[in-house]
Motif scaffolding. Structure first.
Motif, PDB file in Angstrom:
ATOM      1  N   GLY A  38      -9.390  94.681  19.354  1.00  0.00           N
ATOM      2  CA  GLY A  38      -8.759  93.416  19.714  1.00  0.00           C
ATOM      3  C   GLY A  38      -9.694  92.448  20.421  1.00  0.00           C
ATOM      4  N   LYS A  39     -11.001  92.597  20.171  1.00  0.00           N
ATOM      5  CA  LYS A  39     -11.992  91.720  20.805  1.00  0.00           C
ATOM      6  C   LYS A  39     -12.529  90.709  19.799  1.00  0.00           C
ATOM      7  CE  LYS A  39     -13.647  95.211  24.107  1.00  0.00           C
ATOM      8  NZ  LYS A  39     -14.854  95.933  24.605  1.00  0.00           N
ATOM      9  N   LYS A  40     -13.080  89.628  20.305  1.00  0.00           N
ATOM     10  CA  LYS A  40     -13.703  88.624  19.454  1.00  0.00           C
ATOM     11  C   LYS A  40     -15.092  89.094  19.026  1.00  0.00           C
ATOM     12  CE  LYS A  40     -13.134  85.258  22.479  1.00  0.00           C
ATOM     13  NZ  LYS A  40     -13.133  83.909  23.106  1.00  0.00           N
ATOM     14  N   PRO A  41     -15.598  88.605  17.906  1.00  0.00           N
ATOM     15  CA  PRO A  41     -16.934  88.999  17.443  1.00  0.00           C
ATOM     16  C   PRO A  41     -18.042  88.355  18.270  1.00  0.00           C
ATOM     17  CG  PRO A  41     -16.053  87.311  16.016  1.00  0.00           C
ATOM     18  CD  PRO A  41     -14.953  87.655  16.977  1.00  0.00           C
ATOM     19  N   VAL A  42     -19.251  88.858  18.069  1.00  0.00           N
ATOM     20  CA  VAL A  42     -20.437  88.326  18.728  1.00  0.00           C
ATOM     21  C   VAL A  42     -21.348  87.716  17.666  1.00  0.00           C
ATOM     22  CG1 VAL A  42     -22.563  88.934  19.958  1.00  0.00           C
ATOM     23  CG2 VAL A  42     -20.381  89.894  20.694  1.00  0.00           C
ATOM     24  N   LEU A  43     -21.834  86.518  17.932  1.00  0.00           N
ATOM     25  CA  LEU A  43     -22.806  85.868  17.069  1.00  0.00           C
ATOM     26  C   LEU A  43     -24.183  86.126  17.679  1.00  0.00           C
ATOM     27  CD1 LEU A  43     -22.700  84.076  14.501  1.00  0.00           C
ATOM     28  CD2 LEU A  43     -22.786  82.085  16.015  1.00  0.00           C
ATOM     29  N   TYR A  44     -25.159  86.461  16.859  1.00  0.00           N
ATOM     30  CA  TYR A  44     -26.441  86.921  17.401  1.00  0.00           C
ATOM     31  C   TYR A  44     -27.456  85.806  17.638  1.00  0.00           C
ATOM     32  CZ  TYR A  44     -24.351  91.376  16.512  1.00  0.00           C
ATOM     33  OH  TYR A  44     -23.476  92.438  16.528  1.00  0.00           O
ATOM     34  N   LEU A  45     -27.353  84.719  16.880  1.00  0.00           N
ATOM     35  CA  LEU A  45     -28.297  83.625  17.071  1.00  0.00           C
ATOM     36  C   LEU A  45     -27.646  82.319  16.663  1.00  0.00           C
ATOM     37  CD1 LEU A  45     -31.167  82.504  17.654  1.00  0.00           C
ATOM     38  CD2 LEU A  45     -31.732  82.990  15.265  1.00  0.00           C
ATOM     39  N   PHE A  90     -15.959  83.170  19.499  1.00  0.00           N
ATOM     40  CA  PHE A  90     -16.864  84.295  19.700  1.00  0.00           C
ATOM     41  C   PHE A  90     -16.888  84.748  21.155  1.00  0.00           C
ATOM     42  CE2 PHE A  90     -18.534  81.976  16.023  1.00  0.00           C
ATOM     43  CZ  PHE A  90     -18.585  83.009  15.087  1.00  0.00           C
ATOM     44  N   ALA A  91     -16.996  86.064  21.349  1.00  0.00           N
ATOM     45  CA  ALA A  91     -17.076  86.614  22.704  1.00  0.00           C
ATOM     46  C   ALA A  91     -18.381  86.221  23.374  1.00  0.00           C
ATOM     47  CB  ALA A  91     -16.946  88.137  22.662  1.00  0.00           C
ATOM     48  N   ASN A  92     -19.436  86.114  22.565  1.00  0.00           N
ATOM     49  CA  ASN A  92     -20.733  85.723  23.100  1.00  0.00           C
ATOM     50  C   ASN A  92     -21.637  85.318  21.937  1.00  0.00           C
ATOM     51  OD1 ASN A  92     -22.822  85.314  24.980  1.00  0.00           O
ATOM     52  ND2 ASN A  92     -23.589  87.394  24.743  1.00  0.00           N
ATOM     53  N   ILE A  93     -22.652  84.544  22.250  1.00  0.00           N
ATOM     54  CA  ILE A  93     -23.760  84.309  21.336  1.00  0.00           C
ATOM     55  C   ILE A  93     -24.986  84.864  22.050  1.00  0.00           C
ATOM     56  CG2 ILE A  93     -25.158  82.615  20.112  1.00  0.00           C
ATOM     57  CD1 ILE A  93     -22.747  80.777  20.012  1.00  0.00           C
TER      58      ILE A  93
END
Length: 301
Positions: A38-45, A90-93
């Motif tokens: 149930g978490k948002k995805p992470v974008l790497y760049l 997104f949870a983080n980039i």
């Protein structure tokens, strides 16, 4: 040593393809786990142009900054809206590049830095610069860089090599977190104006195909859909790109769906070919003067 090895690796198509495949597998596995939890995805760049134009005139510039004939800055309020939208998706980039062109040409850079840090507190934020204007990092800009824990990353072109020690001393004296790369000796030609490349094959061996790019409310898997217009206008071509951009403010946008789309080859990928390396050198003409760059400087024909 590591940087020199990395530069050699990106010139080997099989090595790039292997890396891209492994990163794809990791990304899909991570997304599956996050979705189940149930978490948002992470974008790497994520990359973003603080300025499209530049104070250098490199032959065959990757982002066509040498073809930009006048100042071209984004609007801060538009960026604020866009980066906040990405924070909702997104949870983080992991890493965010504020770049160009030359980002230090934009006097509003402190505002872009603050908006980026506010949206993504855990991201690694980097300013990618050629270093010519390094002494401009003072006052409000210096304060924003320190307060927001920003890395100033210098691409060391030949004109700045004699000033490398002077530049490093300035950064150290000002307490600026920095990284000065090895001299940039080569640029790569990659455009195929005929548009007859295999987009799947091209995307698999392209080291820039995961350099997710943001611009004017849209996102794409690389910068080409946003910058190809400069190339088209200069050489009188009509390479299409609008379909390669995704509106991040669309009501049905979802972080996981967006990442899946960014992993797929773009139609524009058929206008690229495997990188062909050439020695770096300045262009003979000035873009503001309407000088005629050679299309061969950008194209792998």
């Amino acid at each position: 040593m590591f940087l020199k090895l990395a530069k050699r690796i990106v010139q080997i198509p099989l090595a790039v393809q292997t890396y891209m495949t492994l990163r794809y597998i990791f990304s899909m596995t991570d997304d599956f786990a996050r979705k189940m939890l149930g978490k948002k995805p992470v974008l790497y760049l994520l990359e973003y142009h603080i300025a499209d134009h530049c104070n250098m005139n490199c032959k065959g510039c990757y982002h066509f900054s040498c073809l930009v004939k006048s100042e071209s800055f984004p609007q801060l309020q538009h960026y604020r809206r866009d980066i906040q939208r990405l924070a909702a998706l997104f949870a983080n980039i992991k890493t965010i590049h504020l770049m160009g062109g030359e980002p230090l040409l934009n006097n509003e850079l402190p505002g872009f830095i603050r908006e980026t840090r506010a949206a993504f507190p855990a991201a690694k934020i980097c300013i990618l610069t050629n270093g010519i204007l390094y002494k401009k990092i003072e006052g409000e800009l210096l304060e924003a860089i320190k307060l927001c824990d920003v890395l100033v990353q210098v691409s060391l072109y030949k004109p700045m090599i004699p000033r490398k020690d002077e530049m490093r001393a300035y950064f150290l004296n000002q307490g600026i977190k920095h990284w000065i790369g090895e001299p940039v000796l080569y640029f790569a030609k990659y455009i195929n104006p005929a548009g007859d490349s295999d987009p799947v094959k091209t995307s698999r061996q392209c080291p820039a195909s995961r350099c997710t790019f943001l611009g004017d409310g849209h996102i794409a898997r690389c910068a080409l859909p946003f910058n190809i217009g400069y190339f088209n206008r200069h050489f009188g071509l009509d390479i299409p790109a609008q379909q390669d951009k995704t509106d991040i403010h669309s009501g049905d946008s979802d972080g996981f769906a967006l990442k899946r789309k960014l992993l797929r080859p773009m139609p524009l990928c058929k206008y690229c070919r495997r990188l062909k390396w050439a020695a770096w050198e300045p262009a003979a003409c000035k873009p503001a003067a309407g000088g005629a760059h050679n299309i061969e400087d950008f194209c792998h024909i």
